[in-house]
Design a protein around this motif. Structure first.
Motif, mmCIF file in Angstrom:
data_model
loop_
_atom_site.group_PDB
_atom_site.id
_atom_site.type_symbol
_atom_site.label_atom_id
_atom_site.label_comp_id
_atom_site.label_asym_id
_atom_site.label_seq_id
_atom_site.Cartn_x
_atom_site.Cartn_y
_atom_site.Cartn_z
ATOM 1 N N ALA A 104 35.348 44.274 41.738
ATOM 2 C CA ALA A 104 36.801 44.063 41.734
ATOM 3 C C ALA A 104 37.190 43.051 42.815
ATOM 4 C CB ALA A 104 37.523 45.383 41.958
ATOM 5 N N PRO A 105 38.233 42.233 42.564
ATOM 6 C CA PRO A 105 38.620 41.176 43.536
ATOM 7 C C PRO A 105 38.893 41.721 44.935
ATOM 8 C CG PRO A 105 39.736 40.841 41.433
ATOM 9 C CD PRO A 105 39.041 42.160 41.329
ATOM 10 N N GLU A 106 39.638 42.835 45.041
ATOM 11 C CA GLU A 106 39.946 43.360 46.378
ATOM 12 C C GLU A 106 38.689 43.857 47.085
ATOM 13 O OE1 GLU A 106 40.800 46.614 43.321
ATOM 14 O OE2 GLU A 106 41.070 44.441 43.548
ATOM 15 N N ASP A 107 37.709 44.363 46.295
ATOM 16 C CA ASP A 107 36.455 44.825 46.888
ATOM 17 C C ASP A 107 35.602 43.641 47.333
ATOM 18 O OD1 ASP A 107 36.855 47.623 46.552
ATOM 19 O OD2 ASP A 107 36.436 47.412 44.418
ATOM 20 N N ARG B 168 36.726 40.828 48.515
ATOM 21 C CA ARG B 168 37.288 40.353 49.778
ATOM 22 C C ARG B 168 36.828 41.252 50.941
ATOM 23 N NH1 ARG B 168 41.856 39.282 46.439
ATOM 24 N NH2 ARG B 168 42.753 41.325 46.941
ATOM 25 N N THR B 169 36.780 42.557 50.689
ATOM 26 C CA THR B 169 36.316 43.484 51.725
ATOM 27 C C THR B 169 34.854 43.232 52.052
ATOM 28 O OG1 THR B 169 37.887 45.169 50.961
ATOM 29 C CG2 THR B 169 36.040 45.913 52.311
ATOM 30 N N THR B 170 34.049 42.963 51.026
ATOM 31 C CA THR B 170 32.629 42.714 51.241
ATOM 32 C C THR B 170 32.420 41.426 52.028
ATOM 33 O OG1 THR B 170 32.082 43.846 49.173
ATOM 34 C CG2 THR B 170 30.419 42.366 50.089
ATOM 35 N N GLU B 171 33.174 40.366 51.681
ATOM 36 C CA GLU B 171 33.045 39.099 52.390
ATOM 37 C C GLU B 171 33.447 39.242 53.859
ATOM 38 O OE1 GLU B 171 35.495 36.514 50.140
ATOM 39 O OE2 GLU B 171 34.078 36.350 48.443
ATOM 40 N N ALA B 172 34.485 40.035 54.114
ATOM 41 C CA ALA B 172 34.908 40.256 55.504
ATOM 42 C C ALA B 172 33.833 41.006 56.281
ATOM 43 C CB ALA B 172 36.234 41.016 55.525
#
Length: 625
Positions: free
Chosen positions: A523-526, A528-532
Motif C-alpha cells: 500500500a502507498p502509505e506503507d 512511505r513508512t518503509t522508505e522512512a
C-alpha cells in the motif's frame, strides 16, 4: 530465561520411613499446615455431616417393612459402626505405611498394580467432586426449607456458597480449618448434647416438627428379609463417606505428619461412631417414624430438646455443616491430584503449590467442575444423591484388598489378625458397592459406572503423552556433552526507538549474527513508512543488517515465521533465536493500549518453526522520561 522439562520430583520420604519427633516447634512451612484438631475441622466435615442423612437413609429403607422393620435400625447401625472401626484401624495403618498421602490410590499402586490404582483414584475423584455438590445442595436445601421464598434462587445460593468455600481454601488449608472449627464444634456439641438429653427422657419432649406431615411408614409387614437389611446397610454406609480423607491428605499435617493424621483419624472415627449409635438408640427409644418433609435429625432434636431455641440451634448447625462439608473434598482431592500428577497421570501443574502450601490448581479445578454439577442439577440434592457414595465404596474395597496384600508381604507381628480385619472390611464394602450400584443404577448410578472407565482412560492418555515427551527428551539418560553452535538472532522491528536499541544490544550479546527484520506492505502509505525506516536505519547505522520481508496482506506473524523457517533451512545446524522487543506499561489498564504485535509474532513463530523465542521486556515506570 529458564527452561523446565522434567517432571516434579516425589517427596523424599518413602513409605514407612520414621518421622521426626514432635518437639512442638513450628517451622516456617509448618505454620501453613494442620494440627490434629485443625485436621478434624478441615478434613472431617464430610463424615461429620453424614450423621444428618446416614441414620435417615437406614430408617427410610427399613420403613418399607413397617414398625417391625424399624426395630432393626440399631443392629444395622452397629454393623456399620463395626465396619467404621475396621476402616479407621485400616486407615491408621495406611497413614503409617504411606505418609506421602494418597490413601487407596497409594496402597493400590504399590500392592495391586497401576491399573487398579487408577480405578481407585478415579473413584476417589468422583466421590470428592460429588461430595462438594451434594453437601452444598443439602445445606442450601435446609436453608430454603426454613425460608421458602429463597427456593427459586437456590442455584445462585449454591454457587455463592461454593465461591465462599473455594476462596477460604485458596488462602490455605490452615485458614480453612480455622474458619470451620467453630461450626464443626457447634454441630458435634449440639448432637452429643441431644443424645445425652434424649437418653434421660422417658418419651419425646415434643412432636411438633412431625405434626401434620404424612407418614412414610409401610404397613402390614411382619418380616424383614436379608435383601432389605443389605439395602439398609448399604444406604447407611453413606455415613462412612469422608473417612478416607485424612489418609489422602497426610502431607497437609504438621510434622510428625503421620502421627497427627492418625490421631485425627481415630478422633473422627470415635466421634462418628458415638453419634451414629447414639442417634440410632434415640430412634428406637422414641419409636420415631419417618415422615415426609421433616428429617429424622430434626425429629430427634424435637424429641430431645422440645420445640424451642435448642431445636433451632441443631437445625442451624446442621445446615451450616452440610454446606461446609464440601471442605473435606478441598482438603483431600488436591493432594490426591498432586500425587497423580507426580506419576504422570495428570498435568504436572496440579503438583504445584502456592505460597500457603495449597495446591491452587486442584482447588480451582474442583470448584469449576462442582459448579457445573450444581447448575446441571438445578441445585437439587435428590438429582445428585443417587450418584453419591458409589465411588467411595470402590475406593474402600480396593484399599482393604491392598492392605491384605501389604500384611501378607510385610508379615509383622500379628499380621494375620490385621489381614483378617482388612479382608472382612473388603468383603463388607465390596458387597455395599454392589448393592448400592444395583439399587441405584436406574436412578443415575449408571453415569458413575460409565464415568469410572472414562476417567481411567483419561489417566492413560496423559501418561502416554508424558511418556512420549520423556522419550523425545531422553529423560533418565545421560545426554551428550553440550557444544557450541552458530547462533543467529532475528529481531522484528517496525521503527527506531530506545526499545529497538536495547533489543539489538541484547541480540548482539546473544548471537554470532544479528538480523533485523521488518515486514513491508504494498500500500502507498506503507511504502512511505518503509522508505522512512530504510533511510533512518542507514543514518543510524547500528551495524546490523535490516532485512525487508514483503507481504501482500497486512499479516505480521506469518511473514516473520516464514522468513525464520527459510533462514533455518539455509543454515542447518545453526541455532535460530527470535528476540521480540515489547514494552511493559506502568499500569495494568495501559496494557489495553498496546497493539499486541509481540504476541502475534511469538504465536506464529512457535506454531511454524523450532526457533527459540525470547521476549525482551522494556519496563516503563511513572518516573521514566
Amino acid at each position: 530465561m529458564a527452561i523446565h522439562t522434567g517432571k516434579p520430583t516425589a517427596a523424599a520420604q518413602g513409605p514407612g520411613q520414621e518421622e521426626p519427633p514432635d518437639t512442638g516447634a513450628v517451622g516456617a512451612g509448618d505454620r501453613h499446615k494442620l494440627t490434629a484438631l485443625q485436621g478434624l475441622a478441615a478434613l472431617s466435615l464430610d463424615a461429620m455431616a453424614s450423621v444428618a442423612y446416614g441414620p435417615e437413609s437406614i430408617v427410610l429403607v427399613l420403613a418399607a417393612a413397617g414398625a417391625y422393620g424399624l426395630g432393626f435400625t440399631l443392629p444395622v447401625t452397629l454393623a456399620i459402626a463395626a465396619l467404621l472401626a475396621v476402616l479407621v484401624a485400616s486407615y491408621r495403618q495406611v497413614i503409617a505405611a504411606f505418609p506421602d498421602g494418597g490413601g487407596s490410590y497409594a496402597v493400590a499402586k504399590k500392592h495391586l498394580g497401576r491399573p487398579t490404582s487408577l480405578v481407585a483414584a478415579a473413584s476417589l475423584i468422583l466421590d470428592y467432586v460429588l461430595n462438594v455438590a451434594v453437601s452444598v445442595t443439602a445445606g442450601v436445601a435446609a436453608l430454603t426449607s426454613a425460608f421458602p421464598g429463597l427456593h427459586g434462587e437456590r442455584v445462585w445460593i449454591c454457587l455463592a456458597v461454593l465461591v465462599l468455600v473455594t476462596a477460604v481454601n485458596l488462602r490455605g488449608v490452615v485458614d480453612s480449618a480455622k474458619a470451620f472449627l467453630v461450626p464443626t464444634a457447634l454441630f458435634v456439641g449440639s448432637v452429643l448434647a441431644m443424645i445425652v438429653v434424649g437418653l434421660f427422657r422417658d418419651g419425646p419432649a415434643s412432636t411438633a416438627s412431625a405434626a401434620g406431615h404424612a407418614s412414610a411408614l409401610g404397613e402390614g409387614a411382619t418380616t424383614v428379609g436379608a435383601l432389605l437389611l443389605l439395602k439398609a446397610f448399604a444406604a447407611g454406609c453413606s455415613a462412612l463417606t469422608g473417612v478416607e480423607a485424612v489418609a489422602n491428605a497426610v502431607p497437609s499435617f504438621r510434622a510428625p505428619a503421620a502421627r497427627r493424621a492418625q490421631r485425627t483419624e481415630v478422633a473422627l472415627g470415635a466421634l462418628l461412631g458415638i453419634m451414629l449409635i447414639g442417634l440410632s438408640v434415640l430412634i428406637g427409644r422414641f419409636h420415631l417414624q419417618p415422615v415426609e418433609g421433616v428429617t429424622v435429625l430434626a425429629q430427634l432434636a424435637d424429641a430431645s430438646f422440645g420445640h424451642n431455641a435448642a431445636f433451632y440451634v441443631v437445625q442451624f448447625a446442621t445446615m451450616v455443616l452440610l454446606a461446609l462439608a464440601a471442605n473435606t473434598s478441598f482438603g483431600g482431592l488436591p493432594v490426591l491430584m498432586s500425587l497423580l500428577a507426580r506419576d504422570n497421570h495428570l498435568p504436572h501443574f496440579f503438583a504445584l503449590k502456592a505460597d500457603r502450601q495449597v495446591h491452587r490448581h486442584g482447588v480451582v479445578w474442583l470448584a469449576l467442575v462442582s459448579a457445573v454439577l450444581l447448575v446441571f442439577s438445578g441445585g437439587d440434592t435428590n438429582t445428585l444423591v443417587p450418584l453419591f457414595a458409589i465411588g467411595v465404596f470402590v475406593g474402600f474395597t480396593i484399599c482393604q484388598v491392598g492392605m491384605v496384600r501389604h500384611w501378607n508381604a510385610e508379615r509383622p507381628k500379628g499380621w494375620q489378625t490385621k489381614a483378617a480385619l482388612n479382608g472382612l472390611g473388603a468383603l463388607l464394602t465390596g458387597v455395599s458397592a454392589v448393592v448400592v450400584t444395583g439399587t441405584k443404577f436406574t436412578e443415575g448410578a449408571w453415569m458413575i459406572v460409565l464415568a469410572l472407565p472414562l476417567i481411567v482412560l483419561g489417566f492413560g492418555c496423559v501418561h502416554r503423552a508424558y511418556a512420549e515427551i520423556g522419550e523425545r527428551l531422553e529423560l533418565g539418560r545421560v545426554p551428550q556433552p553440550p557444544h557450541r553452535a552458530r547462533s543467529l538472532v532475528v529481531v522484528p522491528v517496525s521503527g527506531l526507538s530506545k526499545l529497538t536499541c536495547q533489543a539489538l544490544t541484547a541480540a548482539r550479546s546473544l548471537g554470532d549474527e544479528v538480523l533485523a527484520v521488518t515486514v513491508t506492505h504494498p500500500a502507498p502509505e506503507d511504502r512511505r513508512t518503509t522508505e522512512a525506516l530504510r533511510r533512518d536505519w542507514e543514518l543510524w547505522n547500528p551495524g546490523v543488517e535490516l532485512v525487508e520481508v514483503a507481504s501482500d496482506t497486512r499479516s505480521l506473524g506469518r511473514p516473520v515465521s516464514e522468513y525464520v523457517r527459510k533462514l533455518a533451512q539455509a543454515h542447518p545446524g545453526a541455532q535460530v533465536t527470535v528476540l521480540i522487543p515489547e514494552t511493559e506499561p506502568a499500569h495494568l489498564w495501559q496494557r489495553m493500549l498496546q497493539n499486541q504485535r509481540g504476541s502475534v509474532v511469538a504465536h506464529a513463530v512457535r506454531r511454524d518453526t523450532d526457533a527459540v523465542i525470547c521476549r525482551l521486556r522494556f519496563r516503563i515506570t511513572d518516573g521514566a522520561r
